[in-house]
Design a protein around this motif. Structure first.
Motif, PDB file in Angstrom:
ATOM      1  N   TRP A 120      -0.248   2.012  -5.552  1.00 13.45           N
ATOM      2  CA  TRP A 120      -1.439   1.830  -4.715  1.00 13.45           C
ATOM      3  C   TRP A 120      -2.658   2.458  -5.391  1.00 13.45           C
ATOM      4  CZ3 TRP A 120      -0.006   2.907   1.156  1.00 13.45           C
ATOM      5  CH2 TRP A 120       0.984   2.006   1.543  1.00 13.45           C
ATOM      6  N   VAL A 121      -3.834   1.828  -5.140  1.00 11.75           N
ATOM      7  CA  VAL A 121      -5.062   2.363  -5.732  1.00 11.75           C
ATOM      8  C   VAL A 121      -5.947   2.895  -4.589  1.00 11.75           C
ATOM      9  CG1 VAL A 121      -7.018   1.885  -7.250  1.00 11.75           C
ATOM     10  CG2 VAL A 121      -4.875   0.624  -7.547  1.00 11.75           C
ATOM     11  N   PHE A 122      -6.378   4.145  -4.738  1.00 10.67           N
ATOM     12  CA  PHE A 122      -7.096   4.854  -3.665  1.00 10.67           C
ATOM     13  C   PHE A 122      -8.577   4.937  -4.010  1.00 10.67           C
ATOM     14  CE2 PHE A 122      -2.733   5.871  -3.478  1.00 10.67           C
ATOM     15  CZ  PHE A 122      -2.433   6.099  -2.157  1.00 10.67           C
ATOM     16  N   HIS A 123      -9.416   4.502  -3.068  1.00  8.40           N
ATOM     17  CA  HIS A 123     -10.853   4.448  -3.329  1.00  8.40           C
ATOM     18  C   HIS A 123     -11.628   5.337  -2.358  1.00  8.40           C
ATOM     19  CE1 HIS A 123     -10.506   0.887  -5.978  1.00  8.40           C
ATOM     20  NE2 HIS A 123      -9.545   0.526  -5.150  1.00  8.40           N
ATOM     21  N   GLY A 124     -12.805   5.773  -2.826  1.00  6.84           N
ATOM     22  CA  GLY A 124     -13.734   6.470  -1.939  1.00  6.84           C
ATOM     23  C   GLY A 124     -13.985   7.897  -2.371  1.00  6.84           C
ATOM     24  N   ARG A 125     -15.182   8.379  -1.988  1.00  7.86           N
ATOM     25  CA  ARG A 125     -15.588   9.737  -2.349  1.00  7.86           C
ATOM     26  C   ARG A 125     -14.790  10.777  -1.553  1.00  7.86           C
ATOM     27  NH1 ARG A 125     -20.658   9.952  -5.243  1.00  7.86           N
ATOM     28  NH2 ARG A 125     -20.592  12.142  -4.675  1.00  7.86           N
ATOM     29  N   ASP A 126     -14.658  11.972  -2.137  1.00  5.51           N
ATOM     30  CA  ASP A 126     -13.804  13.033  -1.573  1.00  5.51           C
ATOM     31  C   ASP A 126     -14.195  13.461  -0.159  1.00  5.51           C
ATOM     32  OD1 ASP A 126     -12.863  12.989  -4.100  1.00  5.51           O
ATOM     33  OD2 ASP A 126     -13.693  14.938  -4.696  1.00  5.51           O
ATOM     34  N   PHE A 127     -15.492  13.343   0.161  1.00  4.75           N
ATOM     35  CA  PHE A 127     -15.951  13.883   1.448  1.00  4.75           C
ATOM     36  C   PHE A 127     -15.780  12.910   2.610  1.00  4.75           C
ATOM     37  CE2 PHE A 127     -19.758  11.925  -0.502  1.00  4.75           C
ATOM     38  CZ  PHE A 127     -20.237  11.145   0.542  1.00  4.75           C
ATOM     39  N   LEU A 128     -15.335  11.702   2.341  1.00  5.25           N
ATOM     40  CA  LEU A 128     -15.322  10.665   3.375  1.00  5.25           C
ATOM     41  C   LEU A 128     -14.170  10.821   4.367  1.00  5.25           C
ATOM     42  CD1 LEU A 128     -16.307   7.622   1.171  1.00  5.25           C
ATOM     43  CD2 LEU A 128     -17.721   8.858   2.827  1.00  5.25           C
ATOM     44  N   SER A 129     -14.391  10.266   5.539  1.00  4.28           N
ATOM     45  CA  SER A 129     -13.412  10.434   6.623  1.00  4.28           C
ATOM     46  C   SER A 129     -12.392   9.294   6.651  1.00  4.28           C
ATOM     47  CB  SER A 129     -14.145  10.514   7.960  1.00  4.28           C
ATOM     48  OG  SER A 129     -14.801   9.283   8.193  1.00  4.28           O
ATOM     49  N   TRP A 130     -12.365   8.508   5.616  1.00  7.15           N
ATOM     50  CA  TRP A 130     -11.358   7.450   5.530  1.00  7.15           C
ATOM     51  C   TRP A 130     -10.982   7.231   4.059  1.00  7.15           C
ATOM     52  CZ3 TRP A 130     -16.514   6.474   5.561  1.00  7.15           C
ATOM     53  CH2 TRP A 130     -17.002   5.593   4.606  1.00  7.15           C
ATOM     54  N   ILE A 131      -9.862   6.507   3.861  1.00  2.03           N
ATOM     55  CA  ILE A 131      -9.399   6.180   2.507  1.00  2.03           C
ATOM     56  C   ILE A 131      -9.215   4.659   2.454  1.00  2.03           C
ATOM     57  CG2 ILE A 131      -7.648   6.685   0.746  1.00  2.03           C
ATOM     58  CD1 ILE A 131      -6.754   9.014   2.760  1.00  2.03           C
ATOM     59  N   TRP A 132      -9.791   4.062   1.453  1.00  5.23           N
ATOM     60  CA  TRP A 132      -9.707   2.604   1.286  1.00  5.23           C
ATOM     61  C   TRP A 132      -8.659   2.370   0.192  1.00  5.23           C
ATOM     62  CZ3 TRP A 132     -10.523  -1.790   3.511  1.00  5.23           C
ATOM     63  CH2 TRP A 132     -10.933  -2.940   2.858  1.00  5.23           C
ATOM     64  N   ILE A 133      -7.586   1.714   0.575  1.00  2.00           N
ATOM     65  CA  ILE A 133      -6.425   1.644  -0.322  1.00  2.00           C
ATOM     66  C   ILE A 133      -6.097   0.197  -0.665  1.00  2.00           C
ATOM     67  CG2 ILE A 133      -3.977   2.218  -0.584  1.00  2.00           C
ATOM     68  CD1 ILE A 133      -4.364   4.315   1.659  1.00  2.00           C
ATOM     69  N   ASP A 134      -5.968  -0.063  -1.959  1.00  2.47           N
ATOM     70  CA  ASP A 134      -5.487  -1.371  -2.391  1.00  2.47           C
ATOM     71  C   ASP A 134      -3.988  -1.250  -2.650  1.00  2.47           C
ATOM     72  OD1 ASP A 134      -5.101  -3.890  -3.292  1.00  2.47           O
ATOM     73  OD2 ASP A 134      -6.447  -3.751  -5.022  1.00  2.47           O
ATOM     74  N   THR A 135      -3.201  -1.884  -1.770  1.00  2.00           N
ATOM     75  CA  THR A 135      -1.737  -1.838  -1.948  1.00  2.00           C
ATOM     76  C   THR A 135      -1.297  -2.833  -3.018  1.00  2.00           C
ATOM     77  OG1 THR A 135      -1.241  -3.566  -0.347  1.00  2.00           O
ATOM     78  CG2 THR A 135      -1.462  -1.325   0.523  1.00  2.00           C
ATOM     79  N   ARG A 136      -2.232  -3.713  -3.393  1.00  2.00           N
ATOM     80  CA  ARG A 136      -2.015  -4.756  -4.403  1.00  2.00           C
ATOM     81  C   ARG A 136      -0.956  -5.777  -4.002  1.00  2.00           C
ATOM     82  NH1 ARG A 136      -2.540  -2.249 -10.184  1.00  2.00           N
ATOM     83  NH2 ARG A 136      -0.485  -1.414  -9.807  1.00  2.00           N
ATOM     84  N   ASP A 137      -0.663  -5.843  -2.713  1.00  2.00           N
ATOM     85  CA  ASP A 137       0.322  -6.815  -2.236  1.00  2.00           C
ATOM     86  C   ASP A 137       0.033  -7.098  -0.756  1.00  2.00           C
ATOM     87  OD1 ASP A 137       2.611  -8.014  -1.078  1.00  2.00           O
ATOM     88  OD2 ASP A 137       3.882  -7.202  -2.671  1.00  2.00           O
ATOM     89  N   GLU A 138      -0.302  -8.359  -0.480  1.00  2.00           N
ATOM     90  CA  GLU A 138      -0.704  -8.723   0.871  1.00  2.00           C
ATOM     91  C   GLU A 138       0.388  -8.418   1.902  1.00  2.00           C
ATOM     92  OE1 GLU A 138      -2.602 -12.541   0.759  1.00  2.00           O
ATOM     93  OE2 GLU A 138      -2.352 -12.794   2.925  1.00  2.00           O
TER      94      GLU A 138
END
Ligand SMILES: Cc1ncc(COP(=O)(O)O)c(C=O)c1O
Length: 325
Positions: free
Chosen positions: A256-274
């Motif tokens: 999985w690829v994890f996106h977003g700045r450290d201070f944010l209240s959520w994590i946007w994750i690409d699981t790379r598989d629908e």
């Protein structure tokens, strides 16, 4: 929900046989003091409150010069700006093009991708994406998570820049906030917009439905701005809990690829598989710790958005997602 403000909101029911104050006071000045602790008296005439940011997004776009609309520079962003632009007959330009638009809307930090532009990058983007006479609407709803120094990094602190842009190029910069996220009050509906000038504020007021922000929401806002302990906890705990959650999920799912700045209240994750993303959403919902799919709305079905929460909730989520392996 911050408890003292919740109590103030509950008590305000006692006064709800009256109309709320038409000038939104004293809550509006309290928010102005929160945004500009020392200059609030000179700044507050640029500020107006709304029934959630959604009301103000719609009002500002209705007021905006007609023509083209474009989103921020990220591959997706919160969709309410686009929806409102479409409803108002704008020609929608893609995020990746080079054309300047009559109205450009950038969500910073970007929900859901987690990208964030610093002030110099933000100003450069406005300079190359907005036509003279146009509107730039910058959504800083998630920006106060930045740190205790969030104000210095916010466009709300840039009065001279905003004035010069309006004077020299007729470009109007609006800074939008939804307060329903930071202060956990989505059901109360609270938003604001900092306008480039007091005239812009009055133009919004003219088309805003009277009393759109109700007594309970105003009482909540008036109290919540003083809850410094709540914000201190937010600034301290969010990056810790976020990192812990990323580390735990990353070790379970190395692809999985994890996106977003450290201070944010959520994590946007690409699981790379629908199908993995869809199953993750189902498992989390069944366990009572829902995560959002990037499919509906953003059309990014391999992505999920996970909220940063207390470690006990993350335990439940991790336990549920184990079944994916
Ligand atoms: C970036 C952003 N702006 C504005 C809003 C609208 O918020 P509200 O109308 O609840 O204040 C949201 C809601 O998700 C959001 O994510």
């Amino acid at each position: 929900m911050p408890s003292a403000a919740k109590q103030a909101a509950t008590s305000s029911i006692e006064h709800s046989h009256h109309y709320p104050p038409a000038d939104q006071e004293p809550a509006k000045s309290s928010l102005a003091r929160f945004l500009w602790p020392s200059e609030f008296e000179t700044e507050r005439d640029r500020l107006i409150l709304g029934n959630g940011a959604s009301e103000l997004i719609d009002l500002v776009i209705r007021m905006a010069p007609r023509g083209t609309w474009r989103p921020g520079p990220f591959y997706t962003q919160y969709k309410e700006y686009e929806r409102s632009a479409r409803n108002n007959g704008f020609e929608l330009l893609p995020f990746a093009g080079n054309d300047r638009a009559n109205v450009a809307c950038l969500v910073n930090p970007c929900n859901p991708t987690g990208d964030y532009l610093e002030l110099d990058e933000l100003k450069a983007w406005i300079a190359s994406n907005v036509l003279p006479g146009g509107y730039a609407i910058i959504d800083e709803s998630m920006q106060p998570w930045h740190s205790e120094q969030f104000r210095e990094h916010s466009l709300t602190s840039q009065r001279e820049y905003v004035e010069a842009l309006y004077r020299e190029q007729g470009i109007s910069v609006f800074v939008m906030h939804s307060w329903t996220k930071l202060w956990c009050c989505t059901g109360l509906r609270l938003g604001s917009v900092v306008c480039p000038t007091a005239e812009h504020m009055r133009a919004i007021k003219k088309i805003q439905v009277p009393w759109s922000v109700n007594t309970v929401a105003l009482a909540f806002l008036n109290a919540v701005v003083d809850d410094t302990a709540y914000l201190r906890d937010t600034w301290e705990l969010t990056p810790l809990w976020r990192k812990e959650t990323v580390d735990r999920l990353q070790s379970l799912f190395p692809d999985w690829v994890f996106h977003g700045r450290d201070f944010l209240s959520w994590i946007w994750i690409d699981t790379r598989d629908e199908s993995v993303a869809q199953r993750a959403v189902e498992l989390a919902r069944a366990a009572g710790v829902p995560v959002r799919s990037g499919g509906p709305g953003y059309n990014l079905p391999t992505f999920i958005r996970v909220a940063v929460r207390h470690p006990a909730k993350v335990d439940v989520l991790v336990e549920a997602l184990q079944k994916l392996r």
